[in-house]
Write a protein that holds these residues in place. Structure first.
Motif, PDB file in Angstrom:
ATOM      1  N   PRO A 166       9.713 -22.904  53.537  1.00 49.62           N
ATOM      2  CA  PRO A 166       8.715 -23.184  54.256  1.00 49.62           C
ATOM      3  C   PRO A 166       7.337 -23.754  53.627  1.00 49.62           C
ATOM      4  O   PRO A 166       7.065 -23.188  52.619  1.00 49.62           O
ATOM      5  N   GLY A 167       6.927 -25.046  53.938  1.00 50.80           N
ATOM      6  CA  GLY A 167       5.741 -25.611  53.165  1.00 50.80           C
ATOM      7  C   GLY A 167       6.230 -26.640  52.171  1.00 50.80           C
ATOM      8  O   GLY A 167       5.564 -27.445  51.483  1.00 50.80           O
ATOM      9  N   THR A 168       7.288 -26.533  51.589  1.00 52.25           N
ATOM     10  CA  THR A 168       7.450 -27.573  50.527  1.00 52.25           C
ATOM     11  C   THR A 168       7.954 -29.053  50.944  1.00 52.25           C
ATOM     12  O   THR A 168       7.603 -30.052  50.345  1.00 52.25           O
ATOM     13  N   THR A 169       8.309 -29.371  52.089  1.00 51.31           N
ATOM     14  CA  THR A 169       8.321 -30.722  52.786  1.00 51.31           C
ATOM     15  C   THR A 169       7.076 -31.199  52.846  1.00 51.31           C
ATOM     16  O   THR A 169       6.800 -32.495  52.906  1.00 51.31           O
ATOM     17  N   ALA A 170       6.000 -30.177  53.453  1.00 49.16           N
ATOM     18  CA  ALA A 170       4.850 -30.697  53.624  1.00 49.16           C
ATOM     19  C   ALA A 170       3.940 -31.068  52.372  1.00 49.16           C
ATOM     20  O   ALA A 170       3.098 -31.950  52.490  1.00 49.16           O
ATOM     21  N   ALA A 171       4.431 -30.847  51.243  1.00 48.67           N
ATOM     22  CA  ALA A 171       3.838 -31.197  50.113  1.00 48.67           C
ATOM     23  C   ALA A 171       4.241 -32.479  49.733  1.00 48.67           C
ATOM     24  O   ALA A 171       3.493 -33.317  48.827  1.00 48.67           O
ATOM     25  N   GLY A 172       5.042 -33.160  50.334  1.00 50.56           N
ATOM     26  CA  GLY A 172       5.600 -34.444  49.937  1.00 50.56           C
ATOM     27  C   GLY A 172       6.374 -34.557  48.433  1.00 50.56           C
ATOM     28  O   GLY A 172       6.626 -35.806  48.347  1.00 50.56           O
ATOM     29  N   ALA A 173       6.699 -33.503  48.242  1.00 52.47           N
ATOM     30  CA  ALA A 173       7.467 -33.713  46.961  1.00 52.47           C
ATOM     31  C   ALA A 173       8.932 -34.151  47.202  1.00 52.47           C
ATOM     32  O   ALA A 173       9.645 -33.550  48.194  1.00 52.47           O
ATOM     33  N   ALA A 174       9.332 -35.074  46.695  1.00 52.56           N
ATOM     34  CA  ALA A 174      10.972 -35.667  46.756  1.00 52.56           C
ATOM     35  C   ALA A 174      11.762 -34.420  46.184  1.00 52.56           C
ATOM     36  O   ALA A 174      13.008 -34.313  46.880  1.00 52.56           O
ATOM     37  N   ASP A 175      11.418 -33.808  45.098  1.00 53.95           N
ATOM     38  CA  ASP A 175      12.103 -32.672  44.491  1.00 53.95           C
ATOM     39  C   ASP A 175      11.232 -31.566  44.355  1.00 53.95           C
ATOM     40  O   ASP A 175      10.296 -31.534  43.248  1.00 53.95           O
ATOM     41  N   PRO A 176      11.252 -30.651  45.237  1.00 52.79           N
ATOM     42  CA  PRO A 176       9.959 -29.710  45.211  1.00 52.79           C
ATOM     43  C   PRO A 176      10.246 -28.603  44.095  1.00 52.79           C
ATOM     44  O   PRO A 176       9.662 -27.615  43.820  1.00 52.79           O
ATOM     45  N   VAL A 177      11.575 -28.688  43.432  1.00 48.68           N
ATOM     46  CA  VAL A 177      11.900 -27.666  42.339  1.00 48.68           C
ATOM     47  C   VAL A 177      10.726 -27.491  41.278  1.00 48.68           C
ATOM     48  O   VAL A 177      10.372 -26.477  41.096  1.00 48.68           O
ATOM     49  N   VAL A 178      10.065 -28.500  40.710  1.00 47.93           N
ATOM     50  CA  VAL A 178       8.949 -28.267  39.726  1.00 47.93           C
ATOM     51  C   VAL A 178       7.904 -27.617  40.283  1.00 47.93           C
ATOM     52  O   VAL A 178       7.397 -26.639  39.846  1.00 47.93           O
ATOM     53  N   ASP A 231      18.849 -19.603  44.763  1.00 49.80           N
ATOM     54  CA  ASP A 231      19.970 -20.030  45.652  1.00 49.80           C
ATOM     55  C   ASP A 231      20.284 -21.492  45.752  1.00 49.80           C
ATOM     56  O   ASP A 231      21.269 -21.781  45.779  1.00 49.80           O
ATOM     57  N   SER A 232      19.067 -22.078  45.715  1.00 52.46           N
ATOM     58  CA  SER A 232      19.044 -23.860  45.807  1.00 52.46           C
ATOM     59  C   SER A 232      19.553 -24.446  44.317  1.00 52.46           C
ATOM     60  O   SER A 232      20.341 -25.472  44.552  1.00 52.46           O
ATOM     61  N   LEU A 233      19.056 -23.933  43.396  1.00 51.31           N
ATOM     62  CA  LEU A 233      19.315 -24.790  42.164  1.00 51.31           C
ATOM     63  C   LEU A 233      20.831 -25.167  41.701  1.00 51.31           C
ATOM     64  O   LEU A 233      21.151 -26.214  41.625  1.00 51.31           O
ATOM     65  N   SER A 284      11.034 -16.954  31.437  1.00 52.89           N
ATOM     66  CA  SER A 284      12.030 -17.768  30.480  1.00 52.89           C
ATOM     67  C   SER A 284      13.336 -18.225  31.107  1.00 52.89           C
ATOM     68  O   SER A 284      13.768 -19.315  30.580  1.00 52.89           O
ATOM     69  N   ALA A 285      13.903 -17.897  32.088  1.00 56.24           N
ATOM     70  CA  ALA A 285      14.802 -18.449  32.774  1.00 56.24           C
ATOM     71  C   ALA A 285      14.694 -19.615  33.706  1.00 56.24           C
ATOM     72  O   ALA A 285      15.231 -20.578  33.510  1.00 56.24           O
ATOM     73  N   TYR A 286      13.598 -19.829  34.035  1.00 55.75           N
ATOM     74  CA  TYR A 286      13.127 -20.999  34.979  1.00 55.75           C
ATOM     75  C   TYR A 286      12.725 -21.931  33.737  1.00 55.75           C
ATOM     76  O   TYR A 286      13.160 -23.203  33.836  1.00 55.75           O
ATOM     77  N   GLU A 287      12.133 -21.594  32.660  1.00 54.88           N
ATOM     78  CA  GLU A 287      11.744 -22.507  31.489  1.00 54.88           C
ATOM     79  C   GLU A 287      12.933 -23.067  30.795  1.00 54.88           C
ATOM     80  O   GLU A 287      12.899 -24.181  30.717  1.00 54.88           O
ATOM     81  N   SER A 288      13.969 -22.292  31.031  1.00 50.37           N
ATOM     82  CA  SER A 288      15.232 -22.761  30.372  1.00 50.37           C
ATOM     83  C   SER A 288      15.888 -23.754  31.147  1.00 50.37           C
ATOM     84  O   SER A 288      16.543 -24.818  30.438  1.00 50.37           O
ATOM     85  N   VAL A 289      15.903 -23.666  32.262  1.00 53.89           N
ATOM     86  CA  VAL A 289      16.381 -24.401  33.377  1.00 53.89           C
ATOM     87  C   VAL A 289      15.468 -25.704  33.261  1.00 53.89           C
ATOM     88  O   VAL A 289      16.340 -27.003  33.360  1.00 53.89           O
ATOM     89  N   ALA A 290      14.234 -25.840  33.370  1.00 48.04           N
ATOM     90  CA  ALA A 290      13.302 -26.827  33.444  1.00 48.04           C
ATOM     91  C   ALA A 290      13.547 -27.582  32.149  1.00 48.04           C
ATOM     92  O   ALA A 290      13.663 -28.881  32.141  1.00 48.04           O
ATOM     93  N   ASN A 291      13.563 -26.872  31.180  1.00 47.18           N
ATOM     94  CA  ASN A 291      13.453 -27.753  29.617  1.00 47.18           C
ATOM     95  C   ASN A 291      14.951 -28.409  29.538  1.00 47.18           C
ATOM     96  O   ASN A 291      15.041 -29.638  29.200  1.00 47.18           O
ATOM     97  N   ARG A 331      20.733 -32.688  41.284  1.00 41.45           N
ATOM     98  CA  ARG A 331      19.858 -33.108  40.276  1.00 41.45           C
ATOM     99  C   ARG A 331      19.646 -31.899  39.095  1.00 41.45           C
ATOM    100  O   ARG A 331      19.231 -32.041  38.120  1.00 41.45           O
ATOM    101  N   TRP A 332      20.178 -30.597  39.576  1.00 45.41           N
ATOM    102  CA  TRP A 332      19.756 -29.279  38.827  1.00 45.41           C
ATOM    103  C   TRP A 332      20.934 -28.364  38.510  1.00 45.41           C
ATOM    104  O   TRP A 332      20.663 -27.680  37.552  1.00 45.41           O
ATOM    105  N   ASN A 333      21.999 -28.615  38.946  1.00 42.98           N
ATOM    106  CA  ASN A 333      23.153 -27.759  39.040  1.00 42.98           C
ATOM    107  C   ASN A 333      23.913 -27.671  37.649  1.00 42.98           C
ATOM    108  O   ASN A 333      24.737 -27.004  37.064  1.00 42.98           O
ATOM    109  N   GLN A 334      23.453 -28.866  36.799  1.00 38.49           N
ATOM    110  CA  GLN A 334      24.079 -28.765  35.528  1.00 38.49           C
ATOM    111  C   GLN A 334      23.260 -28.417  34.402  1.00 38.49           C
ATOM    112  O   GLN A 334      23.316 -28.523  33.531  1.00 38.49           O
ATOM    113  N   ALA A 335      22.130 -27.992  34.792  1.00 36.32           N
ATOM    114  CA  ALA A 335      21.048 -27.398  33.953  1.00 36.32           C
ATOM    115  C   ALA A 335      21.507 -26.033  33.131  1.00 36.32           C
ATOM    116  O   ALA A 335      22.682 -25.706  33.598  1.00 36.32           O
ATOM    117  N   SER A 336      20.859 -25.465  32.437  1.00 38.94           N
ATOM    118  CA  SER A 336      21.241 -24.464  31.591  1.00 38.94           C
ATOM    119  C   SER A 336      21.973 -23.240  32.337  1.00 38.94           C
ATOM    120  O   SER A 336      21.438 -22.690  33.222  1.00 38.94           O
TER     121      SER A 336
END
Length: 177
Positions: A26-38, A71-73, A162-169, A78-83
């Motif tokens: 809830p709330g991620t689509t209202a933010a207007g982000a095409a990809d709310p992951v970041v 659950d979603s990554l 560290s888990a999120y930073e690993s995925v994002a990096n 766009r993200w399932n091939q991340a670390s």
């Protein structure tokens, strides 16, 4: 040989089983982000770097964010091939948060996300009836009062930052190459 065949059959069956749809936050689509992951990941990391006591609504949102990311990554192209280390770390952090809050592992991600998001709103509005509706005992067996108490002393979730930073990096490096 039979064990290997049976294991292969189990894995193939699991791979072909229909997946539930990816959860929404809830709330991620209202933010207007095409990809709310970041932005969701950054908000979650900001909380877990230094969780503050007596802010149960903020804690509820951060744990809903963690639940959504874990659950979603893996489902997100766009993200399932991340670390894999990072993705597995988010899963471990999710189970750690669920254990700390008394949420069953079998609970559906969407029910947990919806409950914690609605609980955050109810806590901010000081609406006890809405809080009770947000946290059904089938998903949150400790009940609303105990859940708010646990969120008020938020769990220290090891490795979530560290888990999120690993995925994002890993994702950023993949885009550069």
């Amino acid at each position: 040989m039979h064990r290997r065949s049976a294991l292969l059959l189990v894995l193939l069956t699991a791979a072909c089983a229909p997946q539930s749809p990816a959860p929404t936050l809830p709330g991620t689509t209202a933010a207007g982000a095409a990809d709310p992951v970041v932005p969701v990941g950054q908000a979650m990391v900001a909380f877990f770097r230094s969780p503050q006591p007596n802010q149960p609504a903020v804690a509820a949102r951060a744990i809903a964010d963690l639940e959504w990311l874990a659950d979603s990554l893996p489902r997100n192209p766009r993200w399932n091939q991340a670390s894999s280390v990072g993705l597995n770390g988010l899963q471990q952090a999710r189970w750690e948060a669920r254990r700390a809050l008394g949420i069953p592992e079998r609970a559906a991600a969407q029910a947990v996300i919806n409950g914690l998001s609605a609980a955050a709103q109810a806590i901010e509005a000081n609406d006890q009836a809405a809080l009770a509706r947000a946290l059904p005992r089938s998903v949150f067996p400790v009940g609303p009062r105990e859940m708010v108490s646990r969120l008020s002393a938020p769990p220290q979730i090891s490795g979530v930052v560290s888990a999120y930073e690993s995925v994002a990096n890993d994702r950023v490096q993949g885009m550069v190459h």
